[in-house]
Every structure is written in structure tokens, then in C-alpha cells.
Design an enzyme around this catalytic site. Structure first.
Site, mmCIF file in Angstrom:
data_model
loop_
_atom_site.group_PDB
_atom_site.id
_atom_site.type_symbol
_atom_site.label_atom_id
_atom_site.label_comp_id
_atom_site.label_asym_id
_atom_site.label_seq_id
_atom_site.Cartn_x
_atom_site.Cartn_y
_atom_site.Cartn_z
ATOM 1 N N TYR A 451 13.757 3.244 -0.537
ATOM 2 C CA TYR A 451 12.514 3.312 0.238
ATOM 3 C C TYR A 451 12.836 3.277 1.735
ATOM 4 O O TYR A 451 12.670 4.233 2.432
ATOM 5 C CB TYR A 451 11.572 2.174 -0.158
ATOM 6 C CG TYR A 451 10.209 2.309 0.475
ATOM 7 C CD1 TYR A 451 9.269 3.179 -0.052
ATOM 8 C CD2 TYR A 451 9.870 1.573 1.613
ATOM 9 C CE1 TYR A 451 8.017 3.336 0.542
ATOM 10 C CE2 TYR A 451 8.624 1.715 2.205
ATOM 11 C CZ TYR A 451 7.701 2.590 1.673
ATOM 12 O OH TYR A 451 6.475 2.744 2.268
ATOM 13 N N SER A 531 6.435 8.135 -1.357
ATOM 14 C CA SER A 531 5.795 7.886 -0.073
ATOM 15 C C SER A 531 6.844 7.974 1.039
ATOM 16 O O SER A 531 7.447 9.021 1.224
ATOM 17 C CB SER A 531 5.092 6.523 -0.104
ATOM 18 O OG SER A 531 4.185 6.392 0.958
ATOM 19 N N ASP A 615 -4.751 11.975 -3.296
ATOM 20 C CA ASP A 615 -3.980 11.078 -2.433
ATOM 21 C C ASP A 615 -4.510 11.205 -1.006
ATOM 22 O O ASP A 615 -4.269 12.196 -0.328
ATOM 23 C CB ASP A 615 -2.489 11.448 -2.479
ATOM 24 C CG ASP A 615 -1.614 10.403 -1.804
ATOM 25 O OD1 ASP A 615 -2.152 9.581 -1.037
ATOM 26 O OD2 ASP A 615 -0.394 10.416 -2.033
ATOM 27 N N HIS A 650 -2.608 7.722 -4.385
ATOM 28 C CA HIS A 650 -1.260 7.394 -3.933
ATOM 29 C C HIS A 650 -0.487 6.560 -4.952
ATOM 30 O O HIS A 650 0.709 6.367 -4.806
ATOM 31 C CB HIS A 650 -1.321 6.674 -2.589
ATOM 32 C CG HIS A 650 -0.033 6.690 -1.835
ATOM 33 N ND1 HIS A 650 0.598 7.862 -1.474
ATOM 34 C CD2 HIS A 650 0.766 5.689 -1.393
ATOM 35 C CE1 HIS A 650 1.721 7.575 -0.827
ATOM 36 N NE2 HIS A 650 1.842 6.269 -0.766
#
Length: 683
Positions: A451, A531, A615, A650
Site C-alpha cells: 500500500y 486504491s 466508486d 470503493h
């Protein structure tokens, strides 16, 4: 399988940044309401699912995901009024059901599975009044961040008044039993799923009045992107946090003893993070990273809120702090190399004990009301399903409360943590999980996950998706990259703005470590992230297309020149900067923006892009534009597919059935392109 991609029209849109002309041929895909975009989505999904349907073991993986998912899942109970409330999923229910218990008798309180036929309307939060007799709950339709708030009599379960609409990025915080505070934006012009939302406001809703009468408490005369309001447990104070990005906030407080009282400023800048965690009469307790990158707790009186009056209550340590409270105590959870360590303090700031956890992993919980005699916490890691423990805060004693009965043999698997050197020599931790006895011959299908942003910490936790991958013989590696929160503010800042390349370098070095140490090889390695992690995957594959066999960017932020023009994207500028800041920032973003760095004649990995059509946080246009550009530029036979899920946002509230379908597709695509044709022969 030979592929013929749908033709994607190229427009002639361009834009100038500091004298540099940037072409944007697929800007028309940003219009999520156009028939042309809708047709493009349909044609892309047709190609994608035709391809996935031909993979021979896809149904086999789906069946195993379904089997492993089919077990009772519980949350820890919380007390409201004279009832205990808890969430439960019988196994394959699309949404968790909220139950309540009184005197040993249980009943369904709210069942989100009945909110919509396809299970895509979810229960996003539930908030009870002080006496527990009234409840406000928020629902999300199709995964959107725009929500509705419904008021109900908790005793009779009768709806009390009209539903509040157009609520976004909001908590629900009751003042006594009279009303509650919530936050939202004015509905934007244009598409509610992609148009910019820039001015957040805090409202107070008084029961028995219409939403049109709700008073603006904060945000009417000052423009802030993120505003939150909460009432302290003793109902004495309203606390308001206001921010323009995801890092750093102003802090205000109001004595609720009189409606004439005004908000008082505690912090008037965005340089640090602050959160009022509790109050005790005139004493205010605040978690802050001011002069404490790993966070600490201070106390100060309501009469002396200025920073020069702050006194250390729980001092900063070498490890990052997060704080909870319950039973009249404070619980300091520290991250030590991405593992949990929990200390219990009394209300005078004295350390009472370290909570003995079952092993190395993640704990969460230790939350409750001040007079709760029992608290609950959970413990998990990559091989241990989340177990809930009951905790006596006075005695410091734990006992097992709920153990999930999962058809996964945890003892057959293990995790180990390694540290590897990134490009600049920084040591990065990574946890590698695998089946015991795995032979390290470079031929183990491996997923590397990361991430690296927004101060988010990746701590070990169990889920059936990862368990299914491990059962099939896969290796699962998670790298704790800079930009995350694992080592505090300095670690986060080292992966932001003009230092964002550090994050990509950390991830590339993780892949090289796995390859060099024979955990896997290029032909058996996939990278995955969602993301901001989708940006990570896409940037890695554009910078090092030779590094991995499969790329799996999910709901990624992929157009770095325009991300801030959609919904609340401008609030991410602390991490990214924007192309409008200055020429240096524009050049930096332009140099790594995935949409702008795909080149003709390059052999990119087999790529499965995933996105949700609802989203409204990271709008799917990012993924649409990246897919179109990658399909045009791909020079090898490796496919470039985009899988666009309908009525999904999302991620929060995604139905279990859709999650199973998606991961059956992801895993089958991944293994197929690693040369696996028969699951049984492989594992």
C-alpha cells in the site's frame, strides 16, 4: 487465448502545465453518465468475462472460496441501554446482520440483506442515543460514499421520522437523547459519483425536525474538506476536527452546558494530527503527534487549552501509538515492527500491565463505556482467524469469548518476518506466509501486496481470500513500505510528494528480495494493491515491466495530473502534491503517473485491472483510462483486461457473493498466466 480488444475512441483533448502540453485522449471516459462510457464498460466486461470463463479451474477456485467463507462470523458485543448488540454473518450472507441480546434472549435488530434484492445496500454505521432508546443508522447504496441516515425507536424498531439524505464522510454522534451531529457536502453539480466535493460542513439534527432545519455548526464561513464532530462520553463537550487533507487537523471544542457557548480553538493549524480521546470533568485528554512523531497522550484543563499548558500523560515511545478507552482505563496499542503490543493505563497515567496476547499478530478492541465491567478484544494474524477475547479490566484477565470454526488448518502454515534493503539502503519489513515444508526453488506462485501511503499500517490479519491462496500452495508476502504508518510520521512523510518514488523503490526491492532468495521468480510473481496500492502496482509495472508476470491494480489512483479534480481527491494532496502546485511538483507527478508513462513497444505483464462502477472515492475513470492506454501500447501477447463490477463502490459494504466472484477471477487469471493448468498437480 487471442484477444481482440474493443476499440476505444481517441479524442484530441490536451492541457498545458507550466509550458508542457499533455495529451489526454481518453478524457471522455471520465464522464460516468454518458452512453458512450456505458457502452465501453459493457464491451470491456464482455471481453474480460469471455476470457475468464475459459480458464479451466476458475469454478474450482470459486467453490473453495465459497466453502471457506461458509462459517459463523461474530463481532464483539457492545452495550447500549439494557441490551448488548453484536454483528453476525451465518457464513455466506452478503451483509452482516445486527443482533441484540437481553437476558439471554437474542433477536435480529437490523438485517441489511433485506435492504436490497442483490445485497448491494449495506449498513455503514449505527449510533445509539445516550440512553440506548433511539438509534440512527446509515446505509450505503451500491457502495457509494453518499449515504442516507434513518432514525428508529430502538425499543419498538419503528421508524421515527423522515430519512436524512446526501450524507457523506460522516460520523453520527448523539447529544443526550435529543439529536445528533453529522457531516456532509452540498450535492455537487454534475455527476454525484465524480464531481468535486470541497466544502465539508458539520450539522446538528434535532429530533422531530426536518433535515432542512438542521443547523450548520461548522464549515459555513470557513472552507474545509473534511470536518467531523463528536460528543464526549460525559456529554459535556462537542469536539470538532477540521482538515484540508488526510494529514494534519485543526481542533475545536465547545462546552455543551449552554447553547450560548461558542467553539473554542485548541489548534489553529494543519501541521500535526490531534484527537480528543476523552474528558473527565474539566480535564481534556488529547492524542497528538506534535513534537512526538510516534504520538503521545497529553492532558490539559478546559480553562487552559493552549499548547503551552499541555502536560504529558502517556509519553511518546519508540513505537507508534493508537489509543482506546473502556472500563475506566486507557489502552495504548503500540506497533512494534507491524505487530501489536498493548499496555493498560489507569486514569492517572500509571502503567498497570502489558496485556498478554496469544502471539505475534494484530489486536483490536479494548473499547467500551467508562462503567463497563467487561471489555472485548480480538486477535488475528495471517494464519489465525480472528478470535474474540473477553477481558476483565480490573483484574487484567482474558478468556476466550468466540473462536471461529473455519475449515482452514492454521497449524499447516506459518509466517516469518524479514527485513530487506531498499534502493537507498533503508531497511523495510516484510511478512511472508506459506505452507510449512514449502521448497524454495523459485517456482512458487507468489502474490506480493503493498500500500505505502496515507499513514496506513498493514498489520497481519486473517481472511478467507488469503487462506484460499495459501491452501492452493501460494506464497503471500506483505511489504510495510514507506508512506505507511508503521514507524510514525517520519515513515509516512518519507513516502509523500517529492519522496513518493521511495514507495515504488521499496516495493520493487521487495520483489527482488523474493526472487533473489528463491521464494519465487519473475515467472511466478504477481503484484497486487488497491486504491493508493493500485497506484503502487501500476507505477511498478510501468517502471519495471520486466519484474513480474502478473499485475493486479485494484481501484487505483492512476492519473496523477487530474486525481484532485474528482470528488474529495484534492484532500489527498498531503501525500501526492498536485500538478498545479509548481513546476517541480508537476514534473515529478508526470514522471511517474501510470496513465502517462505507458510506452509503445513495451512488453507489460499480464494485467487484470479491477474497478467498481459506483466508486466515488477513486473514480473508475482512472482505471478506464489506464486500461485503454495499456491495451493500445501492449507489445506482447499477455492480456490486458479490465473487470468492472456493477453496484460496487470503493470496497466497504461489498456483498460476500461479489467478493467471492472477484477473487475467483483474480486467482484463476494469476495462476493461468503463471503456467498453472491443473490445480491438483500444482499443490
Amino acid at each position: 487465448m487471442k484477444l481482440k480488444y474493443p476499440e476505444t475512441r481517441k479524442g484530441k483533448v490536451s492541457e498545458k502545465y507550466f509550458g508542457t502540453e499533455v495529451k489526454d485522449p481518453y478524457r471522455w471516459l471520465e464522464d460516468d453518465r454518458s452512453k458512450e462510457t456505458e457502452a465501453w464498460v459493457g464491451s470491456q466486461n464482455e471481453v474480460t468475462f469471455d476470457y475468464l470463463n475459459q480458464i479451466p479451474f476458475r469454478d474450482e477456485i470459486k467453490e473453495r472460496l465459497t466453502q471457506l467463507s461458509d462459517y459463523d462470523k461474530y463481532s464483539a458485543p457492545t452495550r447500549h441501554g439494557d441490551c448488548n448488540y453484536f454483528y453476525k454473518n451465518d457464513g455466506l450472507q452478503n451483509q452482516y446482520v445486527l443482533y441484540r441480546e437481553k437476558n439471554g434472549s437474542q433477536e435480529v435488530f437490523l438485517d441489511p440483506n433485506k435492504f436490497s434484492e442483490d445485497g448491494t445496500t449495506s449498513l455503514s454505521q449505527v449510533s445509539f442515543s445516550k440512553n440506548g432508546k433511539r438509534v440512527a443508522y446509515a446505509i450505503s447504496e451500491g457502495g457509494s460514499d453518499w449515504q442516507k441516515v434513518i432514525l428508529m425507536d430502538a425499543v419498538t424498531k419503528e421508524i421515527m421520522e423522515d430519512t436524512l439524505i446526501d450524507v457523506k464522510f460522516s460520523g453520527i454522534s448523539w447529544f443526550k437523547n435529543e439529536g445528533f451531529y453529522y457531516s456532509s457536502y452540498d450535492k455537487p453539480e454534475g455527476s454525484e459519483l465524480s464531481a468535486k466535493t470541497d466544502q465539508h460542513k458539520l450539522y446538528y439534527h434535532k429530533l422531530g425536525t426536518s433535515q432542512k432545519e438542521d443547523k450548520i455548526v461548522f464549515g459555513d464561513t470557513v472552507k474545509r474538506r473534511f470536518v467531523a464532530g463528536s460528543v464526549t462520553e460525559d456529554q459535556k463537550y462537542l469536539v470538532v476536527s477540521a482538515a484540508n487533507s488526510t494529514s494534519g487537523n485543526e481542533l475545536y471544542i465547545k462546552d455543551l452546558g449552554s447553547p450560548e457557548n461558542k467553539l473554542i480553538t485548541i489548534v489553529d493549524n494543519f501541521e500535526n494530527d490531534h484527537d480528543v480521546i476523552d474528558s473527565d470533568g474539566q480535564m481534556i485528554f488529547i492524542v497528538t503527534n506534535l513534537k512526538a512523531p510516534n504520538k503521545k497522550v497529553i492532558k490539559t484543563s478546559f480553562a487552559n487549552l493552549q499548547q503551552d499548558h499541555w502536560q504529558d500523560f502517556i509519553p511518546e515511545t519508540d513505537h507508534v501509538l493508537s489509543l482506546t478507552k473502556g472500563g475506566g482505563y486507557f489502552f495504548a496499542e503500540y506497533m512494534k515492527d507491524a505487530f501489536s503490543m498493548v499496555m493498560q493505563y489507569d486514569r492517572k497515567g500509571r502503567l498497570l500491565r502489558e496485556i498478554e496476547l496469544p502471539g505475534l499478530g494484530s489486536s483490536s478492541g479494548f473499547r467500551g463505556k467508562k462503567d463497563d465491567q467487561l471489555l472485548y478484544y480480538s486477535f488475528t494474524n495471517y494464519t489465525t482467524p480472528g478470535t474474540i477475547f473477553e477481558f476483565d479490566p480490573d483484574q487484567g484477565a482474558s478468556k476466550v469469548y468466540k473462536v471461529p470454526k473455519v475449515g482452514f488448518i492454521s497449524d499447516d502454515y506459518e509466517s516469518k518476518q524479514v527485513f530487506y534493503s531498499s534502493k537507498d539502503g533503508t531497511e523495510i519489513p516484510m511478512i511472508i506466509t506459506y505452507k510449512k515444508g514449502t521448497v524454495w526453488n523459485g517456482q512458487n506462485p507468489t502474490i506480493l501486496y503493498g500500500y505505502g501511503g496515507f499513514n496506513v499500517s498493514l498489520m497481519p490479519s486473517f481472511n478467507v481470500v488469503t487462506a484460499t491462496w495459501l491452501e492452493m500452495g501460494g506464497v503471500y508476502a506483505v511489504a510495510n513500505l514507506r508512506g505507511g504508518g508503521e514507524y510514525g510520521k517520519k515513515w509516512h512523510d518519507a513516502g509523500t510528494k517529492l519522496k513518493k518514488q521511495n514507495v515504488f523503490d521499496d516495493f520493487i526491492a521487495a520483489a527482488e528480495y523474493l526472487i533473489n532468495n528463491k521464494y519465487t521468480s519473475r515467472d511466478y510473481l504477481a503484484i497486487k494493491g488497491g486504491s493508493n496500492g493500485g497506484l503502487l502496482v501500476a507505477a511498478t509495472m510501468t517502471q519495471r515491466p520486466d519484474l513480474v508476470k502478473v499485475a493486479l491494480p485494484d481501484k487505483g489512483v492512476l492519473d496523477m495530473l487530474r486525481y484532485h479534480t474528482f470528488t474529495a481527491g484534492a484532500g489527498w494532496s498531503y501525500d501526492y502534491g498536485t500538478a498545479e502546485d509548481n513546476k517541480e511538483m508537476f514534473n515529478y507527478l508526470y514522471d511517474y503517473s501510470p496513465v502517462h508513462n505507458l510506452k509503445k513497444g513495451v512488453a507489460y505483464p499480464a494485467t487484470l485491472i479491477t474497478a467498481g462502477d459506483h466508486d466515488d472515492r477513486v473514480v473508475p475513470a482512472h482505471s478506464f483510462k489506464f486500461a485503454a492506454q495499456l491495451q493500445e501500447n501492449q507489445s506482447s501477447d499477455s492480456p490486458v483486461l479490465i473487470r468492472i463490477e456493477t453496484n460496487v463502490g470503493h470496497g466497504a459494504g461489498t456483498p460476500v457473493s461479489k467478493t467471492i466472484d472477484q477473487y475467483a477471477d483474480i486467482f484463476s487469471f494469476t495462476l493461468y498466466h503463471m503456467g498453472i493448468t491443473n490445480l491438483n498437480k500444482w499443490n
